[in-house]
Design a protein around this motif. Structure first.
Motif, short mmCIF file in Angstrom:
data_model
loop_
_atom_site.label_atom_id
_atom_site.label_comp_id
_atom_site.label_asym_id
_atom_site.label_seq_id
_atom_site.Cartn_x
_atom_site.Cartn_y
_atom_site.Cartn_z
N ARG A 163 0.85 -1.03 0.01
CA ARG A 163 0.08 -0.07 -0.07
C ARG A 163 0.85 1.32 -0.03
O ARG A 163 0.67 1.95 -0.81
CB ARG A 163 -0.85 -0.01 1.36
N THR A 164 1.82 1.28 0.96
CA THR A 164 2.73 2.56 0.98
C THR A 164 3.91 2.03 1.54
O THR A 164 4.21 1.18 2.49
CB THR A 164 2.25 3.61 2.09
N THR A 165 5.03 2.51 0.77
CA THR A 165 6.25 2.03 1.08
C THR A 165 7.19 3.25 1.36
O THR A 165 7.27 4.09 0.64
CB THR A 165 6.96 1.15 0.08
N LEU A 166 8.14 3.22 2.70
CA LEU A 166 9.10 4.15 2.71
C LEU A 166 10.53 3.47 2.28
O LEU A 166 10.71 2.43 2.79
CB LEU A 166 9.14 4.53 4.50
N ILE A 167 10.96 4.34 1.55
CA ILE A 167 12.36 4.10 1.06
C ILE A 167 13.53 4.85 1.54
O ILE A 167 13.67 6.03 1.13
CB ILE A 167 12.29 3.97 -0.45
N PHE A 168 14.17 4.35 2.65
CA PHE A 168 15.00 5.03 3.49
C PHE A 168 16.47 4.96 2.63
O PHE A 168 16.88 4.02 2.24
CB PHE A 168 15.14 4.61 4.72
N HIS A 169 17.18 6.21 2.64
CA HIS A 169 18.53 6.44 2.35
C HIS A 169 19.38 7.11 3.53
O HIS A 169 18.86 7.82 4.20
CB HIS A 169 18.68 7.08 0.99
N ASN A 170 20.66 6.77 3.35
CA ASN A 170 21.49 7.49 4.46
C ASN A 170 21.88 8.80 4.22
O ASN A 170 22.41 9.49 5.00
CB ASN A 170 22.67 6.47 4.82
N THR A 171 21.68 9.37 2.92
CA THR A 171 22.23 10.64 2.63
C THR A 171 21.27 11.24 1.68
O THR A 171 20.30 10.52 1.13
CB THR A 171 23.66 11.01 1.84
N ARG A 172 21.18 12.66 1.78
CA ARG A 172 20.04 13.34 0.91
C ARG A 172 20.45 13.06 -0.60
O ARG A 172 19.63 13.10 -1.63
CB ARG A 172 20.28 14.80 1.04
N GLN A 180 21.99 10.33 -2.03
CA GLN A 180 21.41 9.14 -2.44
C GLN A 180 20.09 9.10 -2.57
O GLN A 180 19.66 8.36 -3.70
CB GLN A 180 22.23 8.13 -1.65
N ALA A 181 19.55 9.78 -1.85
CA ALA A 181 17.98 9.84 -1.73
C ALA A 181 17.55 10.51 -3.25
O ALA A 181 16.58 9.98 -3.89
CB ALA A 181 17.19 10.46 -0.74
N GLU A 182 18.05 11.63 -3.74
CA GLU A 182 17.73 12.55 -4.84
C GLU A 182 18.23 11.51 -6.06
O GLU A 182 17.17 11.47 -6.80
CB GLU A 182 18.55 13.58 -4.84
N ILE A 183 19.13 10.85 -6.19
CA ILE A 183 19.60 10.13 -7.17
C ILE A 183 18.61 8.99 -7.52
O ILE A 183 18.35 8.60 -8.60
CB ILE A 183 21.17 9.41 -6.99
N PHE A 184 18.35 8.31 -6.46
CA PHE A 184 17.52 7.21 -6.32
C PHE A 184 16.26 7.40 -6.77
O PHE A 184 15.34 6.93 -7.80
CB PHE A 184 17.27 6.45 -5.02
N VAL A 239 10.43 8.45 -1.11
CA VAL A 239 12.05 8.40 -0.89
C VAL A 239 12.47 9.26 0.16
O VAL A 239 12.14 10.44 0.12
CB VAL A 239 12.45 8.37 -2.31
N CYS A 240 13.30 8.77 1.16
CA CYS A 240 13.41 9.79 2.28
C CYS A 240 14.69 9.53 3.03
O CYS A 240 15.33 8.56 2.68
CB CYS A 240 12.33 9.51 3.23
N THR A 241 14.97 10.21 3.91
CA THR A 241 16.17 10.21 4.78
C THR A 241 15.79 10.06 6.15
O THR A 241 14.51 9.87 6.62
CB THR A 241 17.19 11.41 4.31
N GLN A 261 15.14 -0.25 3.24
CA GLN A 261 16.55 0.52 3.82
C GLN A 261 17.37 0.43 2.41
O GLN A 261 17.93 -0.96 2.15
CB GLN A 261 17.20 -0.02 4.92
N VAL A 262 17.83 1.28 1.82
CA VAL A 262 18.84 1.28 0.86
C VAL A 262 20.08 1.61 1.06
O VAL A 262 20.49 2.80 1.82
CB VAL A 262 18.23 2.17 -0.32
N GLY A 263 21.09 0.84 1.13
CA GLY A 263 22.52 0.80 1.43
C GLY A 263 22.56 0.41 2.89
O GLY A 263 21.57 0.31 3.62
N ALA A 264 23.81 -0.15 3.42
CA ALA A 264 23.99 -0.39 4.60
C ALA A 264 23.29 0.36 5.80
O ALA A 264 23.75 1.45 5.67
CB ALA A 264 25.12 -0.85 4.99
N PRO A 265 22.51 -0.05 6.87
CA PRO A 265 22.27 0.98 7.89
C PRO A 265 23.23 1.65 8.71
O PRO A 265 22.93 2.44 9.05
CB PRO A 265 21.19 0.03 8.59
N LYS A 266 24.34 1.00 8.79
CA LYS A 266 25.42 1.76 9.40
C LYS A 266 25.12 1.57 10.92
O LYS A 266 26.04 1.67 11.64
CB LYS A 266 25.72 3.07 9.14
#
Length: 802
Positions: A248-257, A259-263, A305-307, A324-329
């Protein structure tokens, strides 16, 4: 003894078919405790648990003025809590007034709140500090009974938390019976958080709610394996889009702004069905963020797509999947993000991890194991920073004359400052009064005076405005507004000043998911026009880069001790087995250094597993030492797990490079004139009140502030190197940007157990480092193909066919 709900509450619960959760009942029963920490899963009703005692106490309408203060890390979270609290209060007809107060609140409303405070005030650490600076603070807070600290783990990890606890120390002097309540879903060390939030030496009671079902969390399966290097995860776009279609609704997290913009850009290009997808991060304009938030609440978006801007406890609509896109660190951050999905009590959260490159598969697996074992990472905050202490002294002076003895006694009730010595406090007071030895001749830093009656006060009462305008510990990266060119051009967001300085007219870049063309700089605003290009010439502005936690690094090293890795994909297992056959795998209590020739240069790879900042610092220090030894290093690249150095002469014996005293001396020499120190000095000097970012006339630009802070730094370095601000700068640099503490920990851990493996070719684990940004000089439309070809060549050289 059981404390039943008041009848009106019980009827409200019954009307909805709800029953009070055990931890909510426990919070009612322990409402009189001086300090209470509730650790409960996301969606477990933490907020209601924190407020139930307050609502019950206020339900009879007998309380006048402010009863409960709620402090949140985010303005948006305070607004969300107000919305959620107002519903039961309204439906039960309770005589309770609830208001929020943040930077977005109008001046008129703020003034009214001080004169006629609501029963419950929702605010942020910065707004609370500002409230304590007013002369009428004792009247406003006299009847305060409880303070609720939401997402306490997020506040405890930064100087905002230190400032908050000093503000609470002030409130406890005004309202001695003040009770403190902390709420969090992700606490690695509850006792440490309890000591931080409680009034020293008061004890803290810790309540643990039922953690609920384990999250449904896995790595996302993709047809193509991740690339050997990079952080964008573009290879997974189609697989992510398929998951968006299924939920229904997916949050796609990135570690940096960045990476979020490019994705987001690539996801939108692949979104042929036109699914409604938004983007949300801190550099976007407020209007754009609010539009996305409103659409989320209304259920109009299929994916966002968010941070970290959406990390914390805001309940955004019907989210049923987190990616979560990218290792969560950081495991705590991952748990927090996972909790955004199925935000209901006893409903398992669903999440998927998307490693951006081949090594991140290993890190993602380590993070998955940690989540399943409830093994959260965290590092002790250490002693309270003294730049925050200096700001608090100035805040106290704004409220009126004060006694140094009383203020010292008050400050040491804040957990992080419990062991503050009187001489340290006096040094901070002297700095606030005169600016310190080298600056006492300048009138602008003569801010406090000692009265004949022994009290301290502001030398010029008019300076209260300037001090209040600079309250806070958040140090924004210098940013410039971005607007569409033309009259009334719409604001799009912000970019870093350094990024803007690198642009020339005609350059295209991403912001808010769209490609824009840079037209010029006009009155400190970046003017752009819309552009129909399919690919930006300059990717994006920077953004924060997280370093992996030490707990996660230790888990990876523990995985390397296994004979095999059945949970990892076959291509990754083959890669690690080949590394073990060709060289060896790194170990926790030993330091692996590999040396090999490549492309006519001598290369050495140091596997410190100390995190990106520390490995970067290690590269700077080791290349200096290698230069002294005549090895003629030419450059290096660092990741979270290793530093790769190349030069003209091969390394014969690495042991002398890692002598602790030698490294420390090299660090001191390097730091003294380094930009890292100047940047750190600027941040601490701004917090401590030596440098003003905001003035009654105008806000200084980053360039102006940098120029004045650089002059101050150079002056103090030359004439007063032991100045309080120079001491603070060294402390902050060591534990912040350069992370030298992690290097020291690594040296202590490995001792003299250094394994130097010499080889005649590059190794499988070192090869991806040669693909890091800046090492492969390729650009243009064929960039990805050229990087892939370079990866294949390197891996073939290392003995791995791909």
């Amino acid at each position: 003894m059981e404390h039943p709900l008041p009848p009106v509450f019980q009827e409200w619960f019954d009307a909805r078919g709800w029953s009070i959760h055990p931890h909510q009942q426990a919070m009612l029963e322990r409402a009189a405790a001086p300090a209470l920490l509730l650790v409960a899963p996301t969606g477990g009703g933490k907020t209601l648990a924190g407020f139930l005692p307050t609502l019950a106490e206020l339900s009879d309408g007998g309380h006048e003025g402010l009863h409960t203060l709620y402090v949140s890390p985010l303005k948006a979270l305070a607004a969300d809590i107000k919305r959620n609290l107002s519903t039961p209060v309204s439906e039960m007809g309770l005589p309770i007034r609830i208001e929020d107060r943040t930077g977005d609140t109008s001046a008129t409303r703020k003034k009214r709140q001080r004169a006629d405070p609501p029963h419950i005030l929702l605010t942020t650490p910065e707004s609370l500090a500002l409230l304590t600076s007013y002369e009428d603070a004792p009247r406003m807070f006299a009847g305060l009974s409880r303070v609720v600290l939401d997402e306490i783990h997020a506040l405890a990890e930064s100087k905002r938390g230190d400032q908050l606890m000093l503000s609470l120390a002030r409130l406890s002097q005004i309202a001695p019976g003040l009770r403190r309540v902390g709420l969090s879903a992700t606490v690695d060390d509850p006792q440490a958080i309890g000591r931080l939030m409680a009034r020293h030496p008061d004890p803290v009671e810790i309540l643990h709610a039922d953690p609920g079902p384990a999250p449904d969390i896995a790595m996302l399966h993709t047809e193509a394996p991740p690339p050997w290097a990079g952080g964008g995860a573009r290879y997974a776009i189609q697989a992510v889009l398929e998951e968006v279609r299924r939920h229904r609704t997916t949050l796609i997290f990135h570690n940096t702004r960045a990476q979020a913009e490019i994705f987001f850009h690539h996801l939108w290009l692949a979104n042929e069905e036109g699914l409604p997808i938004g983007i949300h991060h801190g550099s976007l304009s407020r209007e754009q963020r609010e539009r996305v938030e409103a659409a989320m609440v209304a259920g109009e978006l299929r994916a966002i797509v968010c941070t970290g801007s959406l990390d914390l406890g805001i309940d955004w609509g019907d989210v049923d999947l987190v990616i979560q896109v990218g290792a969560p660190k950081n495991v705590k951050r991952l748990v927090q993000r996972i909790g955004r999905a199925n935000h209901r009590y006893n409903a398992p959260s669903k999440a998927m991890l998307v490693p951006a490159n081949r090594f991140e598969i290993v890190e993602c697996q380590a993070a998955l194991d940690a989540v399943r074992e409830h093994d959260l990472d965290g590092a002790p905050r250490g002693r309270g920073p003294r730049d925050v202490l200096c700001q608090h002294i100035l805040i106290a002076a704004c409220a009126g004359p004060f006694s140094a003895d009383a203020l010292y006694d008050e400050m040491t009730t804040a957990g992080a400052y419990a062991d503050l010595s009187r001489s340290e406090f006096d040094a901070c007071l002297e700095f606030c009064a005169t600016g310190g030895y080298a600056l006492r001749a300048y009138d602008r830093w003569q801010r406090l005076q000692h009265r004949p009656d022994g009290l301290w006060q502001l030398r010029d009462p008019r300076s209260t405005q300037r001090i209040r305008m600079n309250i806070g510990t958040i140090q924004d990266t210098d940013t410039l507004k971005v607007r569409l060119r033309g009259r009334g051009g719409r604001p799009l967001g912000e970019v870093e000043e350094a990024f803007a300085a690198s642009l020339t007219p005609g350059d295209t870049f991403l912001i808010g998911g769209r490609i824009v063309r840079y037209e010029g700089l006009r009155e400190m605003t970046v003017e752009v026009s819309q552009n129909a290009a399919q690919k930006p010439k300059v990717a994006v502005f920077g953004g924060t880069k997280f370093a992996s936690s030490m707990r996660l690094m230790d888990r990876i090293l523990a995985m390397f001790r296994q004979g095999d890795w059945p949970d990892l994909p076959e291509h990754t297992r083959e890669w690690l087995h080949l590394q073990r056959d060709v060289s060896r795998l790194p170990e926790r209590d030993r330091l692996l250094v590999e040396s090999f020739p490549h492309d006519g240069k001598a290369h050495s790879c140091i596997y410190g597993f100390a995190g990106r900042n520390a490995q970067q610092t290690l590269g700077l220090l080791l290349t200096r030492r290698m230069e002294d030894q005549g090895l003629q290093p030419l450059g290096f690249v660092a990741t979270d797990y290793a530093t790769l150095i190349w030069g003209l002469e091969p390394l014969q014996d690495p042991a002398p490079l890692f002598a602790r005293d030698t490294l420390l001396d090299g660090l001191e020499t390097w730091l003294a004139g380094n930009a890292v120190m100047k940047r750190t000095f600027r941040a601490s000097a701004t917090i401590a009140g030596l440098i003003e970012r905001n003035t009654p006339s105008a806000r200084k630009s980053g360039r102006q502030a940098t120029f004045s802070s650089d002059i101050l730094y150079d002056t103090l370095l030359k004439y007063d190197p032991d100045h309080l601000l120079m001491q603070i700068t060294r402390e902050e640099a060591m534990r912040g940007l350069v992370d030298f503490g992690r290097i020291e920990e690594m040296i202590d851990r490995v001792g003299d157990r250094i394994d130097h493996v010499r080889l005649d070719r590059i190794t499988p684990l070192a090869a991806p480092l040669l693909l890091e940004v800046g090492k492969v000089p390729v650009a243009g439309a064929g960039q990805e193909r050229l990087v892939a070809e370079e990866a294949a060549r390197l891996m073939k050289e290392a003995g791995l066919e791909i």
